[in-house]
Every structure is written in structure tokens, then in C-alpha cells.
Design an enzyme around this catalytic site. Structure first.
Site, mmCIF file in Angstrom:
data_model
loop_
_atom_site.group_PDB
_atom_site.id
_atom_site.type_symbol
_atom_site.label_atom_id
_atom_site.label_comp_id
_atom_site.label_asym_id
_atom_site.label_seq_id
_atom_site.Cartn_x
_atom_site.Cartn_y
_atom_site.Cartn_z
ATOM 1 C CG ASP A 1 -0.382 -0.034 2.531
ATOM 2 O OD1 ASP A 1 0.852 -0.152 2.627
ATOM 3 O OD2 ASP A 1 -1.138 0.062 3.532
ATOM 4 C CE LYS B 1 3.014 -5.916 3.797
ATOM 5 N NZ LYS B 1 2.556 -4.829 4.694
ATOM 6 C CD GLU C 1 0.750 -1.686 8.155
ATOM 7 O OE1 GLU C 1 0.478 -0.936 9.108
ATOM 8 O OE2 GLU C 1 1.193 -1.266 7.070
ATOM 9 C CD GLU D 1 8.063 -0.562 7.340
ATOM 10 O OE1 GLU D 1 7.060 -1.220 6.995
ATOM 11 O OE2 GLU D 1 8.333 0.564 6.868
HETATM 12 O O1 KIV Z 1 3.535 -1.104 1.565
HETATM 13 C C1 KIV Z 1 4.674 -1.564 1.465
HETATM 14 O O2 KIV Z 1 5.389 -1.353 0.468
HETATM 15 C C2 KIV Z 1 5.176 -2.358 2.583
HETATM 16 C C3 KIV Z 1 6.639 -2.612 2.641
HETATM 17 C C4 KIV Z 1 7.295 -1.412 3.214
HETATM 18 C C5 KIV Z 1 6.962 -3.840 3.400
HETATM 19 O O3 KIV Z 1 4.427 -2.740 3.429
#
Ligand code: KIV
Length: 261
Positions: free
Chosen positions: A42, A110, A112, A179
Site C-alpha cells: 500500500d 498481508k 499489519e 519493519e
Molecule cells: O507497503 C509496502 O510497500 C510495505 C513494505 C514497506 C513492506 O508494506
């Protein structure tokens, strides 16, 4: 060969994994089969759409870009980043991730969040949605935390991060993006779980690395985080090429005899 969740998990302790982000078919084609996985992050809401943070990315945007990346990189394991607000409870998370799986060719999503999101990870993985976790500095917390804050600076926070990693692993996450974490903390988190930990700004003592494509190709000029290595200075290459093109047009150097019908 296209990776699978099994082959990705087998890599832990045997070889380092590489992940890169991509937002379109053009660049995805260039990355296809070079990396273990491609993340449609994102972060596209910043470097592609020009916004200050990732929070206004929408599900429709992520689906659009994930479709394009999957078309460009048919031989690579593609992960779609679930945008802010699309997985606040189990029902929404499942509904939105099913949409991603039905409308794109992504192999995983993915999300968070650590222990507090373990029930969401469980709801997804128990319904055949493969999940990559994301803990440590979570860009979707940019506004609530008042900026990007490095994690794992003390023992208490390191312990909390280890618990986050264990809880989402136990909920079924097949890998974890870590991260913005101090290297010693990242080492302990990586050792505490059996799934691969993919670092970004987390030092070298992890199972693999991820970089945002426009950062590592030197194309994103707004800011350069400390952890980024620019492999080429893409911005100046592009600017020089465009300036040469403009001069060629002005000086009647383009097109030449072989560049016309
Ligand atoms: O959104 C993204 O590009 C990410 C990376 C920083 C892992 O989550």
C-alpha cells in the site's frame, strides 16, 4: 520456479529470501522470477498516487494494482497488502480478502498488526486465505503514532514484538514482514518463530529482505529512509533521458531515417 508457502517456509535457515514491491505489470515483468515474492504494497499510495501516507489507499486500488502485477509476474508469488480499515474485524477481513482472492491471482494477503490482530489472521487462514503478517513499525499507524517510530529499542518492547510474532505465527501466518526494528531485537524475533521473518530496516539477522522498488531504483525522491540502498540513481537516469529527448526534438535529431515509415 514459482514459490509456494511450503518452499518459502523451507528456506528459513537454509537461504535468504528476497522480496520487492511492484505496482504495475511493466515492472512486475522485470522482477518476475528474480525474487522469491512480490508485494503489492500500500506504499503505492505514496510513491504512485502522491499521497503523504498509506492510509487513504482503497481496496479497489489494491485489487487494480494486484491484478496488473499478477499479469506481469505470472511466475512469482504475489502478495496483496490489505489497506487501512479493511480488516478491523473478522467479517470485514474475510469479506475483503475473499474479494482479493476472487478478483486477482494473488497467492496471499498481508496485514499489519501483532497479537491484537491474531484473531483476524486466524479467521483468514482458517478460511484458506494465506496471510503474511507485518509487525514492528507499521505504516498504517503513521497518524495514530504521530510519525514513523523505530521499534525494539528496549527489552520490554522487544518482548512485546516477540509475542506479536509468536501469536500471528500461531494464528497461521506463513511469513512475517518486520519493519523498522533495531537489529538485536530483530535477531531475537527471528529466532523465536519458525516462519520466515522478512526485514525492512531491521538489519541483517533476519530470514530475508524487502525493499520498495521505487526506493531501491532511486526513483522516489521525496525522502530516502536510512535503510534504503539505491542500486541505481533512477531519477537522474530518467531526467537525463527526457532532457536528451527534448533536445533531440528541438535540434531535429529525432526521428532519424531509420525511425520513420
Ligand atoms: O507497503 C509496502 O510497500 C510495505 C513494505 C514497506 C513492506 O508494506
Amino acid at each position: 520456479m514459482k514459490q509456494t508457502i511450503t518452499s518459502i517456509q523451507k528456506a528459513k535457515g537454509n537461504r535468504k529470501l528476497s522480496m520487492i514491491t511492484a505496482y504495475d505489470a511493466l515492472f512486475a515483468t522485470l522482477f518476475d522470477e528474480q525474487v522469491d515474492f512480490i508485494l503489492v504494497g500500500d506504499s503505492l499510495n505514496m510513491s504512485f498516487a502522491g499521497n503523504e501516507d498509506t492510509l487513504s489507499a482503497t481496496l479497489e486500488q489494491m485489487i487494480y494494482h494486484t491484478k496488473a502485477v499478477c499479469k506481469g509476474a505470472p511466475n512469482t508469488f504475489v502478495i496483496c497488502d490489505m489497506p487501512f480499515g479493511t480488516y478491523t474485524n473478522e467479517n470485514d477481513a474475510l469479506k475483503n480478502c475473499v474479494k482479493v482472492f476472487q478478483q486477482t491471482n494473488a497467492s496471499a494477503v498481508k496485514i499489519e498488526g501483532g497479537s491484537s490482530k491474531a484473531h483476524i489472521v486466524k479467521a483468514l487462514t482458517s478460511n484458506s486465505i494465506a496471510v503474511c503478517g507485518h509487525i514492528g513499525l507499521m505504516p498504517q499507524n503513521f497518524r495514530s503514532e504521530g510519525g514513523y517510530k523505530i521499534k525494539g529499542k528496549d527489552e520490554q518492547n522487544t518482548k512485546a514484538l516477540i509475542q506479536d510474532a509468536i501469536d500471528i505465527q500461531n494464528a497461521g501466518a506463513f511469513a512475517i514482514v518486520l519493519e523498522g526494528v533495531k537489529e538485536e531485537a530483530a535477531k531475537q524475533i527471528t529466532a523465536a518463530v519458525s516462519v520466515p521473518v522478512i526485514g525492512i530496516g531491521a538489519g541483517i539477522k533476519v530470514d530475508g529482505q524487502v525493499l520498495v522498488w521505487s526506493d531501491m531504483l532511486g526513483l522516489f525522491e521525496a525522502f530516502k529512509p536510512k535503510f534504503v540502498r539505491q542500486y541505481i540513481n533512477g531519477a537522474s537516469l530518467v531526467k537525463d533521458a527526457v532532457s536528451t529527448y527534448v533536445k533531440d526534438v528541438e535540434n531535429l535529431n529525432f526521428p532519424n531515417e531509420s525511425e520513420k515509415y
